[in-house]
Write a protein that holds these residues in place. Structure first.
Motif, PDB file in Angstrom:
ATOM      1  N   THR A  65       0.604  -1.351  -0.111  1.00  0.00           N
ATOM      2  CA  THR A  65      -0.102  -0.129   0.270  1.00  0.00           C
ATOM      3  C   THR A  65       0.830   1.287  -0.184  1.00  0.00           C
ATOM      4  N   ASP A  99      -3.055  -5.631  -5.995  1.00  0.00           N
ATOM      5  CA  ASP A  99      -2.203  -4.982  -5.394  1.00  0.00           C
ATOM      6  C   ASP A  99      -0.908  -5.165  -6.176  1.00  0.00           C
ATOM      7  N   SER A 124       3.356   1.843  -6.967  1.00  0.00           N
ATOM      8  CA  SER A 124       3.493   0.378  -6.198  1.00  0.00           C
ATOM      9  C   SER A 124       5.098   0.663  -5.642  1.00  0.00           C
TER      10      SER A 124
END
Length: 880
Positions: free
Chosen positions: A13, A453, A406
């Protein structure tokens, strides 16, 4: 600047962290924005450098990479297409030629440390974190017994039996060492598709597909080729296996061959524009090379008869899109795939990857529209088909913004994830987890939940992250792979699975389920570039005496490299270093002091040093301590030059330098130059014309040029004049005259008589080139300053030539795309120079002060040959 924290699931995150201040940052030589304006101003004031005004941002870099690929091709193909059979015919001619006595010695068979702490000057990328590098690796295959195979872009196939490193060349007997794809089939055979495919129309073309039955022990031979000449002069983007067939995605459509019966020709399956293929009605059209580019092939695991073909030229064409076979047996464009675009404007370079269990299909799509309109990225997106079928429906799981968040190093405007997605792509699915995927663009990305993710285990470089410091003792960053990703494979050794990635810096590996730090960057990459696989792609080579060598015999060997800066190897070095970053182009090295070096980056951007660019980074605190200088002529700032622009010194006056863009530039201060303003324009070649070769002797200058330089209206010429700007004129070179209408690649001027000049031409003769006026011959001699010419090609193979060198004994050396040749004084015919030089492109030949001839190859490093084998004479060519 963002970093990532790792959750309990190992996913990322985003969270904000403090970025290094401009004063703390390195001044990278390419890709990123310049250092902070205040720091730039200090450096400019102290050194006279004008780098603060340069537009060296990522958008330029992406454009540069595209143009460099095209221009490298143009020299070999313009004014038309190259017909199948050209390279194998030239190779067959080569086999019949005699050789001179003696053998070549491998100079660069040593590790190349891109982070060498000796070279921390302002123009170096040292410290970026890539460690030991080699040339571009475009194919990888690995088995479950610790054997790994790596294919260099123009260096051929290497084998490692130790899970990486300690490489052995196993394809050097083949006529082409250009790697398109490398795959192991279900029975353990190794398939080698030649012809590197970076979506160029005719990138470094190959000679087909070869199969090695026992790759653990054998070596490729010409007899291992599958089929005939049907896949010659193509590039091959992918090989995919489906049942008892292998499918090949090539620049001339999709082809298939049986994997059980290896005899017989390849079968053409589909080409969307067949009239543009060789022999077709439109084969001579300027855009013919770009009309049938196939990028990948996908099969439905539940019904292997359902096949999806991805076609597309990276810059866009009406045929771009996805195709599948209809009920009537014809191939039809797909119009509905979910999020995956079906519109031709949004389909460019594509890569597919299935999961082993058949539950997922993944895809990358590069968009011609975004490439043309988005200054930050050409990536359309990354997609998943959760049906497991390539027919979809497809769902978007990543775009530039998601990847940027990322942990990516690509945060600057003008250079964000996917900016070079026409060039950088790979996909690999974990065979034990369909939601665990590795994605390669400029960086290496990873998801463990099917794209929900992402992290960036392989950032572009370590600059700008909090772990970075110019002082190695204070740096805490881990190893990261070199940038620009092209190939991936999984291999197992002693129960551990490794993911291998190939990029512009060679081959790296890490555990499939490796560790990452708080930024989401891997802590366990290993460089397998130990020097035993020398796939370095030199554009140039220069040699000079090493001032630190007490024996007086040692030399400094330097050269410009594709995406690996400028290498430097000093007399007693056990490893090479990199003293200039970015793309290395042409070079000048002082024969009497090898620490006097000029390195070109791109478009004639030139930098010089007089101490080998040795610097511990002291310039960051005191800009006056920088030891490299920006000296680019004005053409650099307008890109009015070739990507690799020619630079040279006068054979009789080493302080007179000549550089070629739209203008022929001259400066007379030698290494005392400190600014680009010290160049004078001796001659304007004309709007749209750019120099391809320059040479000078005693103040007489020859400049070869092209413009346009591609198939669309190709023209060429030669201008002659004086370094002081007087006496310039264009030679009369009619298209159908003695000299061919092809790319002028090199000159050699007789130091005793400047009117005696030889010129070489790239490309193939009319026997293989479909363009108008291609002509014949490759080397021509003039005794009257270019008024008349004599073809002296004699028994040379019909293959592109790159570099001419007059030798001290009066003989002539020639470098070509296949070999280096020698013509003795007074002789007509040529011989192959010695034994042991790999069959690859010899880009530049230079004589050194140590009595050796040096060959810089574009795929197999630098080699040397003892001139005593030819008979020595007096004098040196000053590396003209």
């Amino acid at each position: 600047m963002c970093a990532v924290t790792i959750t309990a699931l190992g996913l990322a995150t985003a969270q904000a962290v403090a970025a290094p201040t401009p004063e703390q940052r390195p001044r990278p030589a390419r890709h990123q924005a310049e250092v902070g304006k205040q720091h730039a101003a200090k450096v400019e004031a102290a050194t006279g450098s004008t780098f603060a005004a340069r537009e060296d941002d990522g958008e330029d870099e992406a454009e540069n990479s595209a143009e460099s690929t095209e221009q490298f091709t143009e020299a070999r193909t313009a004014p038309g297409l190259v017909a199948p059979g050209a390279y194998s015919a030239a190779w067959a001619q080569l086999q019949s030629l005699p050789h001179t006595v003696g053998s070549w010695s491998h100079v660069t068979d040593k590790p190349y440390n891109s982070d060498d702490p000796r070279y921390r000057d302002i123009d170096s990328n040292s410290g970026a974190g890539s460690g030991n590098v080699t040339g571009r690796v475009t194919g990888i295959a690995a088995d479950d017994d610790g054997t790994v195979y790596a294919g260099g872009a123009n260096g051929g196939v290497y084998r490692s039996r130790s899970g990486g490193g300690h490489w052995q060349a196993i394809s050097d007997k083949l006529p082409s060492l250009s790697t398109g794809a490398l795959e192991l089939d279900g029975s353990g055979r190794l398939w080698y598709a030649t012809g590197e495919a970076n979506t160029g129309g005719t990138a470094y073309v190959g000679t087909g597909v070869y199969v090695l039955a026992d790759p653990k022990h054998g070596e490729f031979k010409p007899g291992n080729r599958i089929g005939g000449t049907e896949l010659e002069s193509t590039v091959i983007h992918a090989l995919r296996f489906n049942g008892d067939k292998v499918w090949a995605a090539t620049s001339r459509g999709v082809w298939t061959h049986s994997t059980t019966d290896l005899s017989g020709p390849w079968k053409p399956e589909f080409a969307p524009n067949p009239t543009f293929l060789p022999g077709g009605a439109d084969a001579k059209a300027p855009n013919a090379p770009y009309k049938n580019i196939a990028n990948d092939i996908a099969f439905d695991p539940k019904d292997p008869s359902k096949v999806v073909l991805a076609f597309g030229w990276r810059s866009g064409d009406t045929y771009n899109g996805f195709y599948s076979k209809a009920a009537d047996g014809t191939w039809q464009r797909l119009t509905s795939l979910g999020d995956l675009p079906a519109d031709a404007a949004d389909v460019g370079n594509v890569t597919f990857a299935p999961s082993k269990d058949g539950s997922r299909y993944y895809a990358i799509d590069q968009s011609p529209t975004k490439m043309a309109t988005d200054p930050d990225s050409g990536l359309q997106g990354v997609y998943v088909s959760k049906s497991g079928s390539p027919l979809g429906p497809w769902t978007l799981i990543a775009d530039k913004d998601k990847l940027k968040g990322s942990g990516s190093a690509l945060q600057e405007d003008g250079y964000q994830p996917g900016i070079q997605s026409w060039y950088n792509q790979f996909l690999q699915v974990d065979p034990n987890n369909a939601d665990h995927v590795y994605l390669g663009l400029e960086e290496v990305y990873e998801t463990r939940n099917g794209g929900g993710d992402w992290i960036t285990p392989g950032p572009y470089w370590n600059f700008y992250f909090p772990c970075w410091d110019i002082d190695p003792a204070k740096r805490t960053c881990s190893q990261t792979p070199h940038s620009d990703q092209h190939a991936i494979a999984l291999g197992t050794s002693k129960g551990r699975t490794t993911v291998y990635v190939g990029n512009d810096g060679g081959i790296y590996g890490r555990p499939l389920n490796g560790a990452v730090d708080s930024l989401g960057h891997a802590t366990d990459w290993t460089s397998f570039n130990d020097g035993s696989m020398d796939a370095l792609q030199y554009y140039s080579v220069g040699v000079g005496k090493d001032p630190a060598d007490r024996s007086g015999k040692g030399v400094v060997v330097s050269g410009g490299l594709q995406d690996n800066g400028q290498s430097i190897l000093r007399a007693r070095d056990r490893a090479m270093g990199s003293n200039f970053g970015g793309d290395g182009g042409d070079t000048i090295v002082d024969p009497n002091n090898g620490c006097n070096i000029v390195a070109e980056y791109a478009y004639m951007e030139m930098r010089s040093t007089q101490n080998c660019a040795v610097n511990d980074g002291a310039w960051q605190d005191d800009p006056a301590k920088a030891t490299t200088y920006e000296i680019a002529p004005p053409d650099q700032h307008t890109h009015a030059a070739r990507f690799i622009a020619p630079i040279t010194t006068d054979a009789k006056n080493a302080d007179t330098w000549v550089a070629g863009g739209q203008h022929v530039w001259v400066q007379n201060k030698g290494f005392a130059i400190r600014s680009g303003s010290e160049w004078a324009a001796a001659y304007d070649l004309g709007a749209g014309h750019v120099a391809t070769a320059v040479a000078a002797s005693g103040g007489t200058v020859y400049a070869g040029w092209c413009g346009p330089c591609n198939n669309q209206g190709f023209t060429r010429g030669i201008a002659v004049g004086n370094a002081d700007g007087t006496g310039w004129h264009q030679l009369n070179l009619p298209v159908d005259g003695t000299l061919p209408n092809r790319y002028v690649s090199s000159f050699a001027v007789d130091p005793a008589n400047a009117k005696h000049v030889l010129v070489s031409f790239s490309g193939f003769s009319r026997a293989w080139s479909e363009g108008p006026g291609a002509g014949i011959g490759h080397v021509f001699d003039s005794r009257d300053g270019g008024a008349t010419w004599t073809d002296v090609s004699a028994n040379l193979p019909d293959v592109p030539t790159n570099t001419l060198r007059l030798l001290p004994n009066g003989g002539l050396a020639l470098g070509t795309d296949l070999a280096a040749f020698y013509r003795a004084p007074g002789q007509r015919n040529w011989k192959v120079i010695g034994e042991g030089l790999p069959t690859t492109t010899v880009m530049q030949l230079r004589t050194g002060p140590d009595g050796l001839l040096y060959a810089g190859t574009h795929g197999r490093g630098i080699w040397s040959f003892d001139l005593d084998r030819f008979g020595r004479g007096e004098g040196d060519d000053n590396q003209q």
